[in-house]
Design an enzyme around this catalytic site. Structure first.
Site, PDB file in Angstrom:
ATOM      1  N   GLY A  16       0.813  -1.216   0.000  1.00 41.41           N
ATOM      2  CA  GLY A  16       0.000   0.000   0.000  1.00 41.41           C
ATOM      3  C   GLY A  16       0.841   1.258   0.000  1.00 41.41           C
ATOM      4  O   GLY A  16       0.560   2.216  -0.743  1.00 41.41           O
ATOM      5  N   GLY A 136       2.594 -11.941  -8.060  1.00 44.93           N
ATOM      6  CA  GLY A 136       3.128 -10.596  -7.878  1.00 44.93           C
ATOM      7  C   GLY A 136       3.050  -9.732  -9.114  1.00 44.93           C
ATOM      8  O   GLY A 136       1.977  -9.405  -9.614  1.00 44.93           O
ATOM      9  N   GLU A 192       7.153 -15.401   7.095  1.00 43.73           N
ATOM     10  CA  GLU A 192       6.517 -14.883   8.306  1.00 43.73           C
ATOM     11  C   GLU A 192       7.072 -15.597   9.539  1.00 43.73           C
ATOM     12  O   GLU A 192       7.731 -16.635   9.438  1.00 43.73           O
ATOM     13  CB  GLU A 192       5.000 -15.090   8.229  1.00 43.73           C
ATOM     14  CG  GLU A 192       4.330 -14.447   7.038  1.00 43.73           C
ATOM     15  CD  GLU A 192       4.306 -12.932   7.127  1.00 43.73           C
ATOM     16  OE1 GLU A 192       4.456 -12.400   8.248  1.00 43.73           O
ATOM     17  OE2 GLU A 192       4.144 -12.282   6.079  1.00 43.73           O
ATOM     18  N   LYS A 207      -3.434 -19.419  -5.056  1.00 46.21           N
ATOM     19  CA  LYS A 207      -3.137 -18.848  -6.373  1.00 46.21           C
ATOM     20  C   LYS A 207      -3.518 -19.817  -7.486  1.00 46.21           C
ATOM     21  O   LYS A 207      -4.064 -19.414  -8.524  1.00 46.21           O
ATOM     22  CB  LYS A 207      -1.655 -18.485  -6.450  1.00 46.21           C
ATOM     23  CG  LYS A 207      -1.242 -17.414  -5.451  1.00 46.21           C
ATOM     24  CD  LYS A 207       0.265 -17.275  -5.357  1.00 46.21           C
ATOM     25  CE  LYS A 207       0.673 -16.257  -4.310  1.00 46.21           C
ATOM     26  NZ  LYS A 207       2.134 -16.195  -4.109  1.00 46.21           N
TER      27      LYS A 207
END
Length: 437
Positions: A16, A136, A192, A207
């Site tokens: 963002g 992506g 993560e 995906k």
């Protein structure tokens, strides 16, 4: 020039913040290429005080993204929150209900609710764009739902998770263990703190489910994907693959078969001299096999702020160029009501070559017993390699590595199960599929 397109950005994380910065930096060129300016009029995030490296003055701040979606200040909602439920889903549903176009990078949301959201968008003539949700910055969604119109796609597959590809690349090139590579991926921000979603294949599965719907005109079915992760891949597997002329990649594969559609995510051996085998690090690659165009392979950044923001901005630009009130492209390539029900092919009927690694007790008759079990299941071997026995105080063992000719999943599993019941296998056998692009 037409009035500026007013957008609201929900979620100001890495992607963002990159999106806001790029739009601010390139306002003039975007206005020229789109025929109208793109203006960020509203944003929503949890922390107002965080420095995001870009100027947010002049934009309306909403603590609640759903309220932003319901407001009259935006014409496009850009959803970058993530997650299949909660604020992300509620904000998207609210935007569509109010007649606002949606751009999202949220693969989990689309895998769970993509058909319903596509139907809601179509009902109001809105665009639901999601290029950034898969691979992506690679423009695979636009290619599948627009550029390949008229083609019949038989198979789509690829490397769709940068974390897994980074780990497997470092295991091969530096001889590190899976655990060491995972820790390094976490340190660098590629994985993560809880990496399960990536390393066990769930991210790739989301995906793949979206691409399957686009490729075959069927409803999205994420729950029907055969799933294996990479956490059981060892240095022994990496070395054996190299000796046999292969590299190990985590692939998502969807293909049409006589029995239905086969969707699978699992570690795969690919020939070392193929293009997809050379895709290293966090890079993604998607291959599409079709009847008119033939084979198409797209390679590029699969994650990262700028790469993903580039895909999001492309979706926003498409909306800026569209005619008001007219949906030019169905979200899933065809109207949601014309999507066919998903028919799952039986995974164990999958046919192909297999790599099988066994650690066995080193005694007379074991090789003969293995050969007998393979013959009982009509499995023909392309090669078999024995590694020397271990020393030490344990009973001596050796490693047997086999590569089969094309056979079925069911035959391989039955043969391995029978070998385990014979009592000469030590530890858990390793079975990896071989994919030959």
């Amino acid at each position: 020039m037409a009035d500026a397109l007013k957008i609201g950005v929900a979620g100001l994380g890495t992607v963002g913040a990159s999106l806001v910065r790029i739009i601010h930096e390139r306002q003039e060129s975007l206005a020229v290429s789109c025929g109208r300016a793109i203006e960020i009029t509203a944003v929503s995030a949890r922390n107002r005080d965080k420095d995001r490296g870009t100027d947010l003055s002049g934009t309306t701040w909403f603590d609640d993204p759903v309220e932003m979606a319901k407001s009259g200040d935006i014409e496009v909602l850009v959803e970058l929150i993530g997650g299949a439920d909660g604020a992300a889903r509620e904000a998207v549903e609210a935007a569509l209900a109010r007649g606002v176009h949606v751009v999202t990078a949220n693969k989990a949301l689309l895998a769970e609710s993509g058909v319903a959201l596509a139907a809601a968008a179509e009902e109001k003539g809105l665009l639901l764009n999601f290029e950034a949700a898969v691979a992506g910055g690679i423009p695979v969604i636009k290619a599948m739902r627009e550029s390949l119109t008229g083609n019949t796609i038989s198979r789509v597959y690829g490397i769709m998770n940068g974390t897994c590809n980074y780990i497997l690349t470092r295991m091969e090139k530096e001889g590190l263990s899976f655990e060491d590579c995972l820790q390094e991926a976490q340190r660098l921000g590629y994985a993560e703190a809880d990496p399960t979603f990536d390393i066990e294949g769930n991210d790739t599965a989301h995906k793949l489910a979206i691409m399957t719907a686009l490729a075959f005109g069927c409803e999205i079915s994420c729950d029907d994907i055969y799933l294996e992760g990479i956490s059981n891949i060892t240095q022994e597997d990496i070395r054996a693959a190299a000796e046999l002329g292969y590299r190990i990649k985590l692939l998502g594969v969807a293909q049409r078969t006589e029995g239905g559609i086969e969707q699978r995510v699992h570690p795969t051996m690919v020939p070392h001299d193929t293009v997809i085998a050379q895709v290293d690090g966090v890079t993604n690659a998607v291959a599409i096999e079709s009847d008119i165009l033939g084979d198409l392979l797209m390679v590029g950044p699969g994650a990262g702020g700028d790469a993903t923001a580039s895909a999001v901005l492309g979706d926003v630009a498409d909306i800026a160029k569209s005619r008001p009130g007219i949906q030019t492209v169905a979200a899933l390539g065809r109207p949601a009501k014309s999507l066919t029900p998903y028919k799952k092919a039986r995974m164990r009927s999958h046919e192909g070559g297999y790599f099988i690694r066994l650690r066995v007790v080193d005694r007379i008759g074991v090789i003969a017993a293995i050969a007998r079990r393979m013959a009982d299941n009509q499995i023909s071997l392309e090669s078999i390699v024995q590694h020397s026995a271990n020393g030490g105080g344990e009973a001596p063992t050796k490693t047997i590595i086999m590569v089969t000719h094309a056979t079925t999943e069911l035959s391989v599993r039955n043969a391995v199960s029978a070998m385990e019941s014979d009592g000469y296998i030590v530890g858990k056998p390793q079975v990896i599929r071989i994919e030959k692009p």
